[in-house]
Each structure stands twice: as structure tokens, then as C-alpha cells.
Design an enzyme around this catalytic site. Structure first.
Site, short mmCIF file in Angstrom:
data_model
loop_
_atom_site.label_atom_id
_atom_site.label_comp_id
_atom_site.label_asym_id
_atom_site.label_seq_id
_atom_site.Cartn_x
_atom_site.Cartn_y
_atom_site.Cartn_z
N ARG A 255 -2.70 -12.26 -0.32
CA ARG A 255 -1.44 -12.83 0.18
C ARG A 255 -1.79 -13.89 1.21
O ARG A 255 -2.96 -14.01 1.62
CB ARG A 255 -0.56 -11.73 0.78
CG ARG A 255 -1.16 -11.06 2.00
CD ARG A 255 -0.27 -9.93 2.52
NE ARG A 255 -0.81 -9.38 3.75
CZ ARG A 255 -0.33 -8.29 4.33
NH1 ARG A 255 0.67 -7.63 3.79
NH2 ARG A 255 -0.86 -7.84 5.46
N CYS B 168 -1.38 -23.41 2.19
CA CYS B 168 -1.71 -24.28 3.31
C CYS B 168 -0.40 -24.56 4.06
O CYS B 168 0.56 -25.05 3.46
CB CYS B 168 -2.31 -25.58 2.78
SG CYS B 168 -2.23 -26.90 4.00
N ASN C 158 5.98 -13.70 7.01
CA ASN C 158 5.48 -12.44 7.53
C ASN C 158 4.22 -12.71 8.33
O ASN C 158 3.27 -13.33 7.82
CB ASN C 158 5.13 -11.46 6.39
CG ASN C 158 4.83 -10.08 6.91
OD1 ASN C 158 5.71 -9.41 7.46
ND2 ASN C 158 3.60 -9.63 6.79
N GLU C 159 4.22 -12.31 9.59
CA GLU C 159 3.03 -12.47 10.44
C GLU C 159 2.40 -13.85 10.23
O GLU C 159 1.26 -13.96 9.76
CB GLU C 159 2.01 -11.38 10.16
CG GLU C 159 2.53 -9.99 10.48
CD GLU C 159 1.46 -8.90 10.34
OE1 GLU C 159 0.53 -9.09 9.54
OE2 GLU C 159 1.58 -7.88 11.02
N CYS D 32 -6.28 -24.33 8.06
CA CYS D 32 -6.64 -24.74 6.71
C CYS D 32 -7.35 -26.10 6.82
O CYS D 32 -6.96 -26.93 7.64
CB CYS D 32 -5.39 -24.86 5.86
SG CYS D 32 -5.71 -25.59 4.25
N CYS E 18 -8.03 -28.26 4.12
CA CYS E 18 -7.91 -28.99 2.85
C CYS E 18 -7.59 -30.47 3.12
O CYS E 18 -7.25 -30.85 4.24
CB CYS E 18 -6.82 -28.35 1.99
SG CYS E 18 -5.16 -28.66 2.61
N GLU F 103 6.84 -3.41 13.03
CA GLU F 103 5.91 -2.63 12.21
C GLU F 103 4.95 -1.86 13.10
O GLU F 103 4.47 -2.38 14.10
CB GLU F 103 5.02 -3.55 11.37
CG GLU F 103 5.64 -4.14 10.15
CD GLU F 103 4.58 -4.94 9.37
OE1 GLU F 103 3.38 -4.60 9.44
OE2 GLU F 103 4.97 -5.90 8.71
N GLU G 244 -2.93 -1.41 -0.25
CA GLU G 244 -2.54 -0.58 0.89
C GLU G 244 -1.99 0.78 0.47
O GLU G 244 -1.19 1.37 1.19
CB GLU G 244 -1.52 -1.34 1.74
CG GLU G 244 -2.12 -2.62 2.28
CD GLU G 244 -1.29 -3.24 3.38
OE1 GLU G 244 -1.84 -3.42 4.48
OE2 GLU G 244 -0.12 -3.55 3.14
N LYS G 245 -2.45 1.25 -0.68
CA LYS G 245 -1.87 2.51 -1.17
C LYS G 245 -2.24 3.70 -0.29
O LYS G 245 -1.58 4.73 -0.33
CB LYS G 245 -2.23 2.76 -2.62
CG LYS G 245 -3.71 2.77 -2.95
CD LYS G 245 -3.89 2.91 -4.45
CE LYS G 245 -5.32 2.66 -4.89
NZ LYS G 245 -5.79 1.29 -4.59
N PHE G 246 -3.28 3.57 0.53
CA PHE G 246 -3.61 4.68 1.42
C PHE G 246 -3.09 4.47 2.85
O PHE G 246 -3.43 5.23 3.75
CB PHE G 246 -5.11 4.97 1.40
CG PHE G 246 -5.53 5.54 0.06
CD1 PHE G 246 -5.07 6.79 -0.34
CD2 PHE G 246 -6.32 4.81 -0.82
CE1 PHE G 246 -5.40 7.31 -1.58
CE2 PHE G 246 -6.65 5.32 -2.07
CZ PHE G 246 -6.19 6.58 -2.46
C1 GAL Z 1 0.75 -5.82 8.53
C2 GAL Z 1 1.62 -6.45 7.45
C3 GAL Z 1 2.23 -5.44 6.51
C4 GAL Z 1 1.21 -4.41 6.13
C5 GAL Z 1 0.71 -3.78 7.41
C6 GAL Z 1 -0.09 -2.52 7.23
O1 GAL Z 1 -0.19 -6.72 9.00
O2 GAL Z 1 2.63 -7.24 7.99
O3 GAL Z 1 2.75 -6.09 5.38
O4 GAL Z 1 0.20 -5.03 5.41
O5 GAL Z 1 0.00 -4.74 8.11
O6 GAL Z 1 -1.29 -2.68 6.65
#
Ligand code: GAL
Length: 693
Positions: free
Chosen positions: A111, A115, A149-150, A158, A160, A314, A362-364
Site C-alpha cells: 500500500r 508519488c 491514511n497515515e 519520492c 521520481c 488507531e 496483517e491477519k495476525f
Molecule cells: C497502521 C495502519 C492500519 C494498520 C495498523 C496496524 O499503521 O494505519 O491500517 O495497518 O497500522 O498494523
């Protein structure tokens, strides 16, 4: 201030229904109700589902999930989904993929692969945002917009060709003439004088170190590029939904780094553009001082919003997934960490993510609803947290106040860490952390501030490091001192100007007169610690000391070993109605505590007495009511005395005494007109100067 209405503390997390079959959605929302969730961030990485192929849109699934969330009174923080362009976009616009300094292209599969200067990316993102904003406006508008996001999480800079062109425009705007650019970058060193604009390139790779002034400008340019992406989206959202607040999630400590502010973007420049400051916090679970790192970041978030309530967007409900080893959260930690954010001004507590993913990178990473579902400890703690947040809901809208500020300046931080310095191990985050830690352990609430900000409300201002400072900013700090403030300046400060060029005269050029001293030379020491004597108290310094010659200042602490044995390490200079102290050493935390105890007392800053080690205390107040937060970070039970009022967490009346188990939390409400909660906390010396918030 615009705040998504909720009538209490917001509670929820990222919700990615696009990763799940529809039958799961009903269960999701039913369980959200059980937990008391009242807001979700919807579809953060859903671009490839919203626009599966160029110009072909699919909002039907978003309509359907919204139709389940709305009647359940779960507010929607609708993401613009622009952080992860779909694969078709990358194939159509390969020139919008980011390129590293060494020339590698970062392609799809993760993800953040865009740029920020790319016109193609900006156009495509703008189109998506326009579609969303048009569709979800009026009665269908979300409670909050969540841009990208972040920003800068994956790609800060970048390199380029598109970025090169944009950088040339940026330097032309900044310098107007090549002569000015050559002067600012000091291009006569190593024969770099530019004779045409098109010769200018991003600081990619060279046979040796690259021009630091040019690199500093590239950091500024890159930070601006991300801000422009944010502002572009915000302008579109404003047009269609003028009443919906807009946010993006800032970042705090990303695991292992102490003093782990996010360095990629100058948040002082971005913060005024957001309606609600939001933060992502993932302190290292194995760091025994991780809670101090988190507190430091929370105080920064409050300060970025000029004291207004902010949103913890988050955090991890349990184990994370990106560390080499990812431990779970011990029982009670989820409550403790969440309430720490509330204690420092958050009016919303959210997590990544609602339902733990079954696939992907990020399944874990534990979800609020983990793989094990409602039979897990995490779920039980989430439900209990929801209940606690409802119980303390009346703190929403109240604020903290601070008499002490720590200065943070991203541009100086970037300049400090460009290398080729007397000691390249000296980092801003580490020095800032040591100063913050000492104040945290004394129980003193601090704000963060930009050096050029109005500082008149503070009694004490600490600049842990201000390596790069413009002459006007140095004069501004001088005025703060002359009118009665106390300024404490850390090592290697006031050395260069905003172009990373050394100030004229002796070190520290910008601060020499203010501090009443001259630094003959820097004495970094790579490995050994030197002892520092504060009268009878001993502490130590590592990495850095200076050879100081006093020119008006007096010595407060001396070096007690090594070749500078007996010379001043910490100095004090009376200027006008105030004082300017210099710490010419990388002091350990004890040294900063010794120093601050005296400095705070002299400045009339209240230091709460008798807080047991490991207990964090803050106060929020508003409307004649105070809420005292007590959080126990120690691994044993602690007792706090002098506490009167109603503990909203435990639901009990306290008269004089509070017992807190490990990870225990209390929020004690009292009226300002009643007997103070902690007498020593209320007995503040009258302010000498400045206003209040
Ligand atoms: C953050 C991100 C989320 C998720 C989280 C936990 O940096 O915004 O989408 O990836 O970490 O790993």
C-alpha cells in the site's frame, strides 16, 4: 471546533466490510451494539472495490453496509480510500509509482505506492473523492471524513522524475533567483554552483555525502507535497459537505523508537488544515517505558489541536503483527492504554481494527473481535472498555492546562539528523524523550509548542534540541525570557540557521547572548558516560558535552570526569525578568529531574507531591468540574491519598484514599468549589505572567 456528534466518548475502530461476505455484516453490527461501538472508520483501503476499473464505480456495497450501520446508530467516519491505488491505476500510470533514492520503483502488492507529487495520482484521487462526496452528502453524509491514511507512512520522499520537476518548481518559488538558491545551499563548497534551474535534481545518491541544505529543502518539499494531497481532498469534501469535519490520522510512536514522533511530515504545518486531530499509537509492547512514549505523543496530539479534544483513531487491541515478536496485551492493559489517551485529552478511542482479518499481511494483528470471536479475553476487555467509556462520558469536551511546554520543530529535527555532525548519534527524539520523561515522572503535564508560537501562557519552556533556528525565532525566545519566562535549552542548539548554515561568531551563535556563554568546542564521547554533579547529586551524560566558557551565566552543574573535568555542564543566566538555562550535555533522566525540580519550583510550577512511582496523574476540567485521572503503570498495587470525589470508573465515592491494582484506573470527579481532590495539586502558586487557555 467541529466534532462528530456523539454525546460522550467516541468508541470504535476501522471497519473493512469489503473484506467479508455480506452475511457477516449483520453479525458485525449486532456485536458492535454489544460492545457499545458508536463509530467506525469505513473502507480505508477500498479504492479497488469502489472503482474496480477506470471510471467504473461501485458504491452499492457501501450503501448497503451504511444502511445497516445508520439505524444501529453507529457513526460513519468515511474514508476517502486514497492511500492505496488499485493495480489498474499503477499499470495505466506507471510514472505515478514512487521511486527510491537509489532508483528502485515501488510497485503494487502493498500500500502507499504513489508519488505524492504525481498529477495522475492527484487527478485520480480527486475523482474518487468527488464521487464519494457527491454521493454521501446531505442526509447521507458521514459524521466525519477520513482523508487518505497515515500520510507518508510508506513513502515520505519520492525521487521520481515527476518529483524532480515539482521540486524545481518548489525551489523556484522559495528562492526566486539562482543566486539566492546558490547562497542558501552554499553551493561553492565542492563546486556545486547551479547556472540553470533544470540542473537541479532531488538529492538522490552521490559518490559521497550530499549537500545538507539541499536535503533539508527536499524534506520540506516532500512534507509540503503530502500536505497538498490532503488539502486537495479537503477542498473537494468542503464543497459538497461543508458541515462535515475532515480528519486524517497522524502517527505516534511506531514501535521501537523512544521519542517516537513521526518525522516524515511537519505536523505543525498540516494540523491547522484538519478539523479534528486524530492519532495512531502503537507503542512498543516490550518497552517498559512505552507508556511514557505514548503519553508524550498524546500530549503532542493535544497540542497540535491547540488544546482541543482529539481522537485516538488507531491502537492495537492485542498483539500487533509487524514486530519480530508480537506479544499480546496483559489483562487490563487495553483499558489502561485507552484511558491514558482520555487522560491526555482524547474524546474518542478507536482501534485497528474491528474484525481481525483472515488474509493478508496483517491477519495476525488482533482485532477488537479476534479470530476466536466473543470467547476471547480481548473481546471481553473490549466490551468492558465500552462500558467504562460510557461511564466517564461526561469528561468529553473538558480540557487540560499546562504551565510547561516542550519545543518541537520538524525542520530543525530534520537538519539535526542529516549527518556529518560532531556526534551523529544525537537524535531529537532521544533528547526530547529524556526531558519529557523527567517531567512525566514528576507528574507535570506539558504541552508541545512550535518555537515561533506565542509562548506567553507558559512559565517554563524547554527546547531539548533546537539545532537549526532562524535569528528571528531566537529573538522571539529571547523576548519570552526577558518578559519573565524560564527557558531551558538542550545541547547542540542555536548552531545553524534555517538553511543549515552556521550562525556567525562563536557557538551557539543564535543563543550565545541569551545563554550568557560561549562554547569553545564540542566534546562528543562515543561510548563512555561522564559524571555530572548537581551539587551533591550525581548524574551522568553520554554522547555529548561541551567545553563551555561562561560569559555572564553561572554554573549549575559541573562535569565530574574526563578531559573537561570541573568545567560547567549546566548553566543559568538571568535575562530581564526571566532566566535562560543551558544543558551542554546529553543528560540522563535523573540529571533532567534534578534540574527540573529546582527550575519548576523557582518558576512557581506546581509539582504534585507524593505520587507513587508508576502512577500517572492528569487533570481535565471544564464547566466548574474537574476530573482527576489516576493510572497505575506499576506491577503492584498502589495507594493514593488525599483523593475525594466520585470515581466514575469504579462507581464509588472516595474520601481521602484510592487503591489502584496493577493497570488500575480511576477518574475522580469533583467540583472546583469543593475541597480539592489533592490538596497539593490544587495549591498552585499564583501565575506571574501570561494568559490561560
Ligand atoms: C497502521 C495502519 C492500519 C494498520 C495498523 C496496524 O499503521 O494505519 O491500517 O495497518 O497500522 O498494523
Amino acid at each position: 471546533m467541529r466534532w462528530p456528534a456523539s454525546g460522550g466518548i467516541l468508541f470504535g475502530g476501522d471497519y473493512n466490510p469489503d473484506q467479508w461476505p455480506e452475511e457477516v455484516w449483520h453479525e458485525d453490527v449486532a456485536l458492535m451494539k454489544v460492545a457499545g461501538v458508536n463509530i467506525v472508520t469505513l473502507g480505508v483501503f477500498a479504492w479497488s472495490r469502489l472503482e474496480p476499473s477506470p471510471g467504473q464505480w461501485d458504491f452499492a456495497w457501501l450503501d448497503r453496509v451504511s444502511a445497516i450501520l445508520r439505524p444501529a446508530e453507529v457513526l460513519i467516519d468515511l474514508a476517502t480510500a486514497t492511500a492505496s491505488p488499485p493495480p489498474w491505476f499503477a499499470r495505466r500510470h506507471p510514472d505515478a509509482l514512487p521511486i527510491t533514492a537509489s532508483g528502485q520503483t515501488l510497485d503494487v502488492g502493498s500500500r502507499g505506492h504513489y508519488c505524492p507529487s504525481s498529477p495522475a495520482y492527484r487527478r485520480a484521487a480527486g475523482r474518487l473523492v468527488r464521487k464519494l462526496a457527491r454521493r454521501y452528502s446531505g442526509a447521507d453524509a458521514p459524521a466525519l471524513w477520513h482523508v487518505n491514511n497515515e500520510l507518508g507512512e510508506k513513502v515520505v520522499e519520492c525521487f521520481c522524475p515527476t518529483s524532480a520537476t515539482a521540486f524545481r518548481r518548489w525551489v523556484q518559488d522559495r528562492y526566486r533567483t539562482l543566486d539566492r538558491l546558490n547562497a542558501a545551499w552554499g553551493t561553492d563548497v565542492w563546486s556545486q554552483r547551479y547556472s540553470a534551474w533544470d540542473q537541479i535534481q532531488p538529492p538522490r545518491l552521490g559518490p559521497g555525502p550530499l549537500n545538507p541544505s539541499q536535503r533539508l529543502d527536499y524534506r520540506r518539499f516532500s512534507s509540503d507535497a503530502h500536505r497538498e494531497c490532503f488539502e486537495l481532498e479537503r477542498a473537494i469534501l468542503r464543497r459538497y459537505t461543508p458541515d462535515v469535519p475532515v480528519t486524517t490520522n497522524f502517527m505516534g510512536p511506531l514501535s521501537e523508537v523512544r521519542g517516537g514522533f513521526f518525522g516524515g511530515i511537519d505536523y505543525w504545518s498540516l494540523a491547522p488544515s484538519v478539523d479534528v486531530v486524530a492519532d495512531d499509537s502503537y507503542p512498543d509492547p516490550l518497552d517498559r517505558l512505552g507508556h511514557i512514549n505514548a503519553a508524550m505523543n498524546f500530549d503532542l496530539m493535544r497540542s497540535l489541536g491547540r488544546g482541543r479534544p482529539w481522537l485516538l483513531m488507531e491502537q492495537a487491541p492485542g498483539a500487533m503483527s509487524w514486530l519480530p515478536v508480537n506479544p499480546g496485551k496483559p489483562a487490563g492493559r487495553l483499558l489502561l492504554e485507552s484511558m491514558q489517551a482520555v487522560a491526555r485529552g482524547a474524546d474518542g478511542i478507536m482501534f485497528f481494527q474491528w474484525r481481525q482479518a483472515r488474509s493478508g499481511q496483517e491477519k495476525f494483528a488482533t482485532g477488537m473481535l479476534p479470530h476466536g470471536g466473543t470467547r476471547t479475553q480481548t473481546w471481553r476487555e473490549i466490551v468492558s472498555l465500552g462500558a467504562t467509556l460510557r461511564a466517564v462520558g461526561e469528561v468529553a469536551g473538558t480540557t487540560l492546562s499546562a504551565d510547561v511546554a516542550i519545543l518541537i520543530d520538524w525542520e530543525s529535527w530534520w537538519a539535526l539528523e542529516l549527518g556529518d555532525h560532531p556526534n551523529n548519534e544525537l537524535t531529537f527524539g532521544e533528547v526530547a524523550f529524556e526531558t519529557y520523561r523527567a517531567l512525566f515522572e514528576l507528574g507535570v503535564t506539558v504541552d508541545f509548542a512550535k518555537p515561533a508560537a506565542d509562548l506567553s501562557r507558559y512559565r517554563v519552556v524547554v527546547a531539548p534540541n533546537l539545532y537549526a533556528v532562524a535569528t528571528e525565532t531566537a529573538s522571539h525566545l529571547e523576548r519570552f525570557v526577558a518578559s519573565g519566562g524560564t527557558l531551558v535549552v538542550g545541547p547542540f542548539s542555536g548552531i545553524v540557521d534555517e538553511n543549515d548554515q552556521v550562525h556567525d561568531g562563536s557557538y551557539p551563535g543564535a543563543f550565545g547572548d541569551l545563554l550568557g556563554l560561549r562554547i569553545d568546542s564540542f566534546w562528543p564521547h562515543p561510548t563512555e558516560s561522564w559524571s555530572i554533579a548537581f551539587g551533591a547529586e550525581r548524574s551522568s551524560a553520554r554522547l555529548w558535552t561541551d567545553w563551555i566558557e561562561l560569559e555572564g551565566a553561572s554554573s549549575v552543574a559541573t562535569i565530574g570526569s574526563g578531559p573537561l573535568d570541573g568545567r560547567p555542564a549546566v548553566t543559568d543566566h538571568a535575562v530581564g525578568l526571566g532566566r535562560a538555562l543551558y544543558v551542554g550535555a546529553f543528560l540522563d533522566g535523573d540529571g533532567w529531574s534534578s534540574l527540573f525540580r529546582g527550575v519548576l519550583a523557582a518558576a512557581g510550577v506546581h509539582v504534585p507531591d507524593g505520587l507513587a512511582p508508576g502512577v500517572e496523574w492528569t487533570r481535565r476540567s471544564g464547566g466548574g468540574v474537574t476530573f482527576d485521572f489516576f493510572l497505575n503503570h506499576a506491577d503492584h498495587e498502589v495507594r493514593v491519598t488525599g483523593v475525594n470525589g466520585r470515581d466514575l470508573v469504579g462507581g464509588t465515592e472516595l474520601s481521602g484514599r484510592l487503591q489502584l491494582s496493577p493497570a488500575g484506573v480511576a477518574v475522580v470527579r469533583s467540583s472546583l468549589t469543593e475541597t480539592p481532590v489533592k490538596r497539593e495539586v490544587h495549591d498552585r502558586a499564583p501565575r506571574r505572567r501570561g494568559g490561560s487557555r
